[in-house]
Design a protein around this motif. Sequence first.
Motif, PDB file in Angstrom:
ATOM      1  N   LEU A 108       0.847  -1.193   0.000  1.00 16.54           N
ATOM      2  CA  LEU A 108       0.000   0.000   0.000  1.00 16.54           C
ATOM      3  C   LEU A 108       0.880   1.239   0.000  1.00 16.54           C
ATOM      4  N   GLU A 109       0.449   2.262  -0.760  1.00 13.98           N
ATOM      5  CA  GLU A 109       1.241   3.473  -0.911  1.00 13.98           C
ATOM      6  C   GLU A 109       0.494   4.691  -0.382  1.00 13.98           C
ATOM      7  N   PHE A 110       1.239   5.576   0.297  1.00 11.59           N
ATOM      8  CA  PHE A 110       0.684   6.840   0.764  1.00 11.59           C
ATOM      9  C   PHE A 110       1.814   7.866   0.854  1.00 11.59           C
ATOM     10  N   SER A 111       1.573   9.042   0.277  1.00 14.05           N
ATOM     11  CA  SER A 111       2.550  10.128   0.286  1.00 14.05           C
ATOM     12  C   SER A 111       3.914   9.685  -0.245  1.00 14.05           C
ATOM     13  N   GLY A 112       3.881   8.889  -1.310  1.00  8.50           N
ATOM     14  CA  GLY A 112       5.124   8.457  -1.942  1.00  8.50           C
ATOM     15  C   GLY A 112       5.845   7.327  -1.246  1.00  8.50           C
ATOM     16  N   LYS A 113       5.280   6.803  -0.159  1.00 10.68           N
ATOM     17  CA  LYS A 113       5.905   5.714   0.588  1.00 10.68           C
ATOM     18  C   LYS A 113       5.090   4.434   0.451  1.00 10.68           C
ATOM     19  N   VAL A 114       5.765   3.336   0.092  1.00 15.00           N
ATOM     20  CA  VAL A 114       5.103   2.034  -0.028  1.00 15.00           C
ATOM     21  C   VAL A 114       5.398   1.212   1.225  1.00 15.00           C
ATOM     22  N   ASN A 115       4.357   0.679   1.822  1.00 16.91           N
ATOM     23  CA  ASN A 115       4.504  -0.141   3.014  1.00 16.91           C
ATOM     24  C   ASN A 115       4.002  -1.548   2.722  1.00 16.91           C
ATOM     25  N   ARG A 116       4.743  -2.536   3.142  1.00 14.06           N
ATOM     26  CA  ARG A 116       4.333  -3.928   2.975  1.00 14.06           C
ATOM     27  C   ARG A 116       3.673  -4.397   4.268  1.00 14.06           C
ATOM     28  N   LEU A 117       2.399  -4.722   4.168  1.00 11.91           N
ATOM     29  CA  LEU A 117       1.602  -5.056   5.343  1.00 11.91           C
ATOM     30  C   LEU A 117       1.223  -6.530   5.329  1.00 11.91           C
ATOM     31  N   ASN A 118       1.266  -7.148   6.493  1.00  8.76           N
ATOM     32  CA  ASN A 118       0.964  -8.575   6.626  1.00  8.76           C
ATOM     33  C   ASN A 118      -0.480  -8.795   7.052  1.00  8.76           C
ATOM     34  N   TYR A 119      -1.170  -9.622   6.289  1.00 11.55           N
ATOM     35  CA  TYR A 119      -2.563  -9.972   6.551  1.00 11.55           C
ATOM     36  C   TYR A 119      -2.704 -11.489   6.557  1.00 11.55           C
ATOM     37  N   TYR A 120      -3.897 -11.966   6.954  1.00 17.69           N
ATOM     38  CA  TYR A 120      -4.247 -13.357   6.681  1.00 17.69           C
ATOM     39  C   TYR A 120      -5.584 -13.378   5.946  1.00 17.69           C
ATOM     40  N   VAL A 121      -5.835 -14.450   5.225  1.00 18.76           N
ATOM     41  CA  VAL A 121      -7.033 -14.555   4.387  1.00 18.76           C
ATOM     42  C   VAL A 121      -8.222 -14.969   5.245  1.00 18.76           C
ATOM     43  N   GLN A 122      -9.196 -14.072   5.358  1.00 18.50           N
ATOM     44  CA  GLN A 122     -10.417 -14.378   6.112  1.00 18.50           C
ATOM     45  C   GLN A 122     -11.394 -15.185   5.276  1.00 18.50           C
ATOM     46  N   SER A 123     -11.562 -14.787   4.003  1.00 21.01           N
ATOM     47  CA  SER A 123     -12.551 -15.488   3.170  1.00 21.01           C
ATOM     48  C   SER A 123     -12.194 -15.368   1.706  1.00 21.01           C
ATOM     49  N   VAL A 124     -12.670 -16.332   0.948  1.00 22.97           N
ATOM     50  CA  VAL A 124     -12.542 -16.323  -0.509  1.00 22.97           C
ATOM     51  C   VAL A 124     -13.896 -16.717  -1.079  1.00 22.97           C
ATOM     52  N   ALA A 125     -14.421 -15.907  -2.002  1.00 27.58           N
ATOM     53  CA  ALA A 125     -15.733 -16.188  -2.591  1.00 27.58           C
ATOM     54  C   ALA A 125     -15.741 -15.752  -4.047  1.00 27.58           C
ATOM     55  N   THR A 126     -16.565 -16.392  -4.860  1.00 30.96           N
ATOM     56  CA  THR A 126     -16.710 -15.975  -6.248  1.00 30.96           C
ATOM     57  C   THR A 126     -17.537 -14.689  -6.295  1.00 30.96           C
ATOM     58  N   THR A 127     -17.248 -13.838  -7.275  1.00 29.85           N
ATOM     59  CA  THR A 127     -17.992 -12.583  -7.388  1.00 29.85           C
ATOM     60  C   THR A 127     -19.332 -12.795  -8.065  1.00 29.85           C
ATOM     61  N   GLU A 128     -19.472 -13.928  -8.773  1.00 30.87           N
ATOM     62  CA  GLU A 128     -20.727 -14.266  -9.430  1.00 30.87           C
ATOM     63  C   GLU A 128     -21.215 -15.606  -8.915  1.00 30.87           C
ATOM     64  N   LYS A 129     -22.480 -15.881  -9.076  1.00 32.59           N
ATOM     65  CA  LYS A 129     -23.059 -17.128  -8.578  1.00 32.59           C
ATOM     66  C   LYS A 129     -22.822 -18.275  -9.562  1.00 32.59           C
ATOM     67  N   LYS A 130     -21.559 -18.524  -9.871  1.00 33.86           N
ATOM     68  CA  LYS A 130     -21.197 -19.648 -10.714  1.00 33.86           C
ATOM     69  C   LYS A 130     -19.777 -20.064 -10.377  1.00 33.86           C
TER      70      LYS A 130
END
Length: 280
Positions: A228-250
Amino acid sequence: MSLKILVVDDASFTRDLIRRSLKKQFPAVEIEEAVNGRKAQQMLNKIQFDMVLCDWEMPEMTGVELLKWCREQPKYKKEDVPFVMITSRGDKSHVIEAVQSGVTDYLGKPFSSEQLANKVISAAKKHGLDKKLMSQKARESVSPGGVSSASLDVLMGAGKATPVKATKFTHPDAPVVSVKDVKIPTMVRFEGKQFRCMIIQFSKTEATMFIKSDDVVPQVLGQAVLDLEFSGKVNRLNYYVQSVATTEKKHDSTFLTVVLSLIDQDSEKEAFIAQLFDSL
C-alpha cells in the motif's frame, strides 16, 4: 466461570488465528496456548482445561500421542473433556487412529471461522458444556474490523460475498467504525507469489479485494502481503485470508472476492494505515 480451552500447535500463526476466531465468537472464553505436546502436558497438569484443540503434526510429541496421554489421565477422560484434532491429515487411516485414541471430533485444514466455532459448539454439547459456552457468545459485539460477530460467517466464506458496510454503535458518544468503498490497484502476495489486485473496500484492520481466479486461489487462513502506498511511501503489510468467494453465482467466475485481516501490530504500520485510511 469461563470455559478454559487449550490450543496446541507448533505454528504461532495458526495458534493466533484460532485464538482470534474463538475470541470473536466467544468473547469471555479463556484461551491458553502450547507450542508442542510436551508443553501441553505441563499445562494440562497444572491447569484443569475444559477443552483441547490440537494439531496432529508437531515436533517432540504428535497430536495423537498427546491425545492418548490425555485419555490415560483421570481428569481428562473421553467422557469428561472434549479433544478436537485439527489437521490436514484427513485420510481414513488417520481418522480411525484418532477415533480409536479417544478423539471427540476432527477438523480438517483449511477451515473457516464458522467451521471452527461449530466444532467447538458440537464438542461442548457432547459434554454438557454448551450452556457455559453459549452464555459467553450471546453478545453481538462489533469486531475490531467493524463487523459484528453474526457477520463473521460471511467474511470467512460461509455465505455470500456481501459488501461490508460501515457499522455504527447505538450509543451517541461511541466512535464510528468505518469501512470505505475504494478502488486501489496494487500488488498482493500469496505463498510468495505476487499478483495484481483491486482493493474495493478498506478499513484500518481489513481489506477486501478482487483478483483473477485463473491467477491464484488463496487458501483461507493463509498469509498475504499487501503493498500500500501513501505520500510516496510504499509499506508492505501482513494480513491473513479471512474469506474467498466468487464474485458471481457460478463456479467459473472470472474474479474472486478476497477479504484480508491485518496481522501487523506495529505502531508505525498502524499509523501509516490510519493516515492512508483518513485520506481515502
